[in-house]
Structure formats: structure tokens, C-alpha cells
Design a protein around this motif. Structure first.
Motif, mmCIF file in Angstrom:
data_model
loop_
_atom_site.group_PDB
_atom_site.id
_atom_site.type_symbol
_atom_site.label_atom_id
_atom_site.label_comp_id
_atom_site.label_asym_id
_atom_site.label_seq_id
_atom_site.Cartn_x
_atom_site.Cartn_y
_atom_site.Cartn_z
ATOM 1 N N PHE A 111 74.706 44.697 36.104
ATOM 2 C CA PHE A 111 75.422 44.033 35.009
ATOM 3 C C PHE A 111 75.884 42.634 35.424
ATOM 4 N N ASP A 112 76.303 42.502 36.657
ATOM 5 C CA ASP A 112 76.727 41.206 37.179
ATOM 6 C C ASP A 112 75.551 40.228 37.197
ATOM 7 N N ILE A 113 74.379 40.708 37.598
ATOM 8 C CA ILE A 113 73.203 39.846 37.688
ATOM 9 C C ILE A 113 72.719 39.430 36.300
ATOM 10 N N ILE A 114 72.771 40.364 35.343
ATOM 11 C CA ILE A 114 72.406 40.016 33.966
ATOM 12 C C ILE A 114 73.322 38.912 33.447
ATOM 13 N N SER A 115 74.621 39.070 33.686
ATOM 14 C CA SER A 115 75.589 38.055 33.237
ATOM 15 C C SER A 115 75.280 36.699 33.851
ATOM 16 N N TYR A 116 74.959 36.695 35.141
ATOM 17 C CA TYR A 116 74.674 35.430 35.815
ATOM 18 C C TYR A 116 73.428 34.769 35.238
ATOM 19 N N ALA A 117 72.381 35.556 35.029
ATOM 20 C CA ALA A 117 71.144 35.004 34.466
ATOM 21 C C ALA A 117 71.390 34.460 33.067
ATOM 22 N N ARG A 118 72.190 35.153 32.290
ATOM 23 C CA ARG A 118 72.495 34.692 30.931
ATOM 24 C C ARG A 118 73.298 33.394 30.972
ATOM 25 N N GLU A 119 74.251 33.311 31.907
ATOM 26 C CA GLU A 119 75.037 32.080 32.057
ATOM 27 C C GLU A 119 74.148 30.889 32.406
ATOM 28 N N LYS A 120 73.054 31.162 33.121
ATOM 29 C CA LYS A 120 72.111 30.114 33.498
ATOM 30 C C LYS A 120 71.150 29.759 32.371
ATOM 31 N N GLY A 121 71.307 30.427 31.237
ATOM 32 C CA GLY A 121 70.480 30.099 30.078
ATOM 33 C C GLY A 121 69.238 30.933 29.921
ATOM 34 N N MET A 122 69.046 31.943 30.781
ATOM 35 C CA MET A 122 67.823 32.737 30.719
ATOM 36 C C MET A 122 67.916 33.835 29.655
#
Length: 344
Positions: A111-122
Motif C-alpha cells: 500500500f505504501d508503494i502504491i501511494s508513492y507511485a501515485r504521488e509520482k504521477g503513475m
């Protein structure tokens, strides 16, 4: 900044993007023309990074490829290493990330990694067997910013599905998981594969009907000579079966691997050889796709862009960038590169 703008537009228009026939045509033309004559542009546009978070799973599937990749002597990528790989992918213009396993929901940092990728615009996507797709985890996926959830279902019969996967009650959990996703407005779809038997006995048709009942699309893969299917001649599709599979495709309902391939007149293609996606294993090896265990480098030892350039400039891929369907199913291709496919 451009990636964020592109993906914001993509989310706004293309989650139902891929449901739109005009967009589907433009994407197809893009990969047929620009990808062929201007590969450097493709390197920076609309690529997907598939990344395995682990090779652990509750299932023992008859068709599994991932179990062949598990190596207890190797260490899986840490959260910090995955974050760095995401940063490198974003710097290249990679717009989507597809989380795989094993079972990615078994990874504590998912869940943390999904959030990070989403924050990066992915744009974010996950494939799951559905065992852990309960209300709590679906809520966490929604909060994390997941865009797509693919749920693997092999048969519309619960008993058959559970038997193929070796887990009692899995079918019910998967179906409930899809309902939880729809309740939270997460774009979900059923992911399955077609073999000779399922095309001939109506099993695939019943799965298509189940997807319709659940209000989701059905993603269909054709069998690939990888993992436990490597020597399974009985499940491989011939020309007759491929034609029948194409006839099952239907806009907004049934698609083959990639959402815009939902018409029998659109040829199947190797997405890896078209540079539409690439794969990073749970141990950091960079490969054309998850089914082709031919590493061109490891992200622990050198930057991702350098590895991808080497891979996409390799004779194996440049020579056959127009490949339709999967090269692993081609006898001549496997013979030519047999030295690379040990264990594939």
C-alpha cells in the motif's frame, strides 16, 4: 510535470480511455507506426513497468510461471530499492506500474508503494488471486490510489476454480473482492487464460457471462510456453483456436491482454518487443516480460535506464520488434535462443 499532466488526462478520459474506440484506434496506430519508425519516442511514452514484489502465494496453480522464479537463496527487493526503481522509471517517462507476484497483497509494503507511485504521477495496477481482497484491503487499495485491480479467475465454476488453484473457497473470495472494488469505484476486471478445452467446451463463454454479471471486463491471455506450461502441448492454441479466441473479443466486455485489443481484426502483439512494457523481478532482474526469464541486468548493480537501453538495443528484440503474439510460443525463436531459456 509532463508525466503528471499526461496521466491526469489519461485518468480523466481513459479510465474510460481504453473504452473509447477512437482512442483505441489512435493507440493502435501509435504502436504500429511511431513504435516502428521512431523507437526513441516510444522509450519515453506510455510504457508500463511490471514489477514483482514477491514470489510467495497461497495458491498452487497448474499454469503458474512465478513459482519457477522463486529462489530462496536470493533476497527480494526492499521497499527502498523499489522506490528508487520507481524514481528511475518516472525519470524516463514510464507512465504505468503493474504490481505482480506471487501474490502482491502478501507484501507488507504494497500500500505504501502504491501511494508513492501515485504521488509520482503513475497509473497503478495490481494483479491478485483475490484471497486477501476483503473490504479492509480494498479500502486500503482505494486510499493508496490504485487505478486497476485484476482478479484471476480460471473458471465460472467455484469448485473447478478452487481445484485448479488448490485453495478451497478462493472463488468466493475473488468474486466478493470484485464486488468490493466496484462498491468503491475501483476499475476491476477478471483475468483468465484460454486453452483448447475452455474454448471447445463453453468454459470461456461461461466466464464471459460471469464477468457480465459482475459488471466487469474479462481479460483473456493465450497460453505461453513458460513455467508449468512450457511442455504442455495439450493446452497450446493452434490457428483454429486462435481464430475462435479472436471471435470472443468484444468492445468494453472481452479483451486480449491489453484493453484496446478488443476486436478480432486487431492483431495480437508482443507488448515487450513493442517496448510497451518491461518487467523487474522480485530480485531486481530486468527482463522483457514476466514470462521470459532472460535478464539484461539487475537494478541493484546499475541504473534502470542503462539496462533498458541494452535490452531494447539487443539483437533479440531489435530483430523481431514486429513480432505478433508471443515469441516464446514460436519453435524457431526458442531454438535460436535456447541457451537463454533454460528454466523458462
Amino acid at each position: 510535470m509532463l508525466l503528471r499532466l499526461f496521466n491526469r488526462l489519461k485518468r480523466s478520459f481513459v479510465i474510460p480511455f481504453y473504452h473509447n474506440r477512437a482512442v483505441k484506434f489512435l493507440l493502435y496506430a501509435y504502436y504500429k507506426i511511431i513504435a516502428r519508425y521512431f523507437p526513441a519516442v516510444v522509450f519515453l511514452f506510455d510504457s508500463t513497468m511490471m514489477i514483482a514484489l514477491n514470489y510467495n502465494c497461497q495458491c498452487k496453480c497448474a499454469h503458474c510461471y512465478a513459482s519457477y522464479r522463486k529462489d530462496d537463496s536470493k533476497q527480494e527487493l526492499t521497499r527502498e530499492e523499489i522506490i528508487r526503481v520507481i524514481d528511475e522509471a518516472v525519470s524516463m517517462g514510464v507512465s504505468e506500474i503493474h504490481f505482480l507476484g506471487g501474490e502482491p497483497l502478501l507484501a507488507g509494503h504494497i500500500f505504501d508503494i502504491i501511494s508513492y507511485a501515485r504521488e509520482k504521477g503513475m497509473i497503478t495496477r495490481i494483479d491478485t488471486n483475490g484471497f486477501l481482497l476483503n473490504e479492509e484491503n480494498v479500502s486500503r487499495l482505494k486510499k493508496s490510489g490504485i487505478d486497476f485491480v485484476g482478479v484471476s479467475i480460471d473458471s465460472a465454476s467455484g469448485d473447478i476454480h478452487d481445484g485448479l488453484r488448490g485453495v478451497n473457497g478462493l472463488f468466493e473470495k475473488a468474486v466478493q473482492g470484485i464486488s468490493h472494488c466496484r462498491d468503491r469505484n475501483i476499475e476491476a476486471y477478471i483475468s483468465t487464460y484460454a486453452v483448447k478445452k475452455s474454448l471447445q467446451d463453453g468454459s470461456l463463454d461461461r466466464l464471459i457471462a460471469l464477468a457480465g454479471e459482475l459488471g466487469v471486463c474479462l481479460r483473456v491471455l493465450s497460453p505461453i510456453r513458460s513455467g508449468r506450461f512450457t511442455q504442455r502441448d495439450d493446452v497450446m492454441l493452434g490457428e483454429k483456436e486462435m481464430k475462435l479466441l479472436r471471435q470472443k473479443l468484444k468492445h468494453n466486455k472481452v479483451f486480449w491482454e491489453i484493453k484496446y485489443i478488443d476486436d478480432e481484426n486487431i492483431p495480437f502483439l508482443c507488448s515487450a518487443f513493442k517496448r510497451m512494457w518491461f518487467y523487474v523481478s522480485a530480485y531486481g532482474d530486468v527482463q522483457p516480460c514476466c514470462f521470459m526469464p532472460v535478464p539484461f541486468g539487475n537494478v541493484r548493480q546499475e541504473p534502470l535506464p542503462a539496462i533498458l537501453k541494452r535490452m531494447w538495443d539487443s539483437e533479440m528484440i531489435k530483430k523481431r520488434k514486429e513480432w505478433n503474439e508471443c515469441p516464446l510460443n514460436d519453435k524457431k525463436f526458442r531454438e535460436e535462443y535456447a541457451h537463454l531459456f533454460k528454466g523458462a
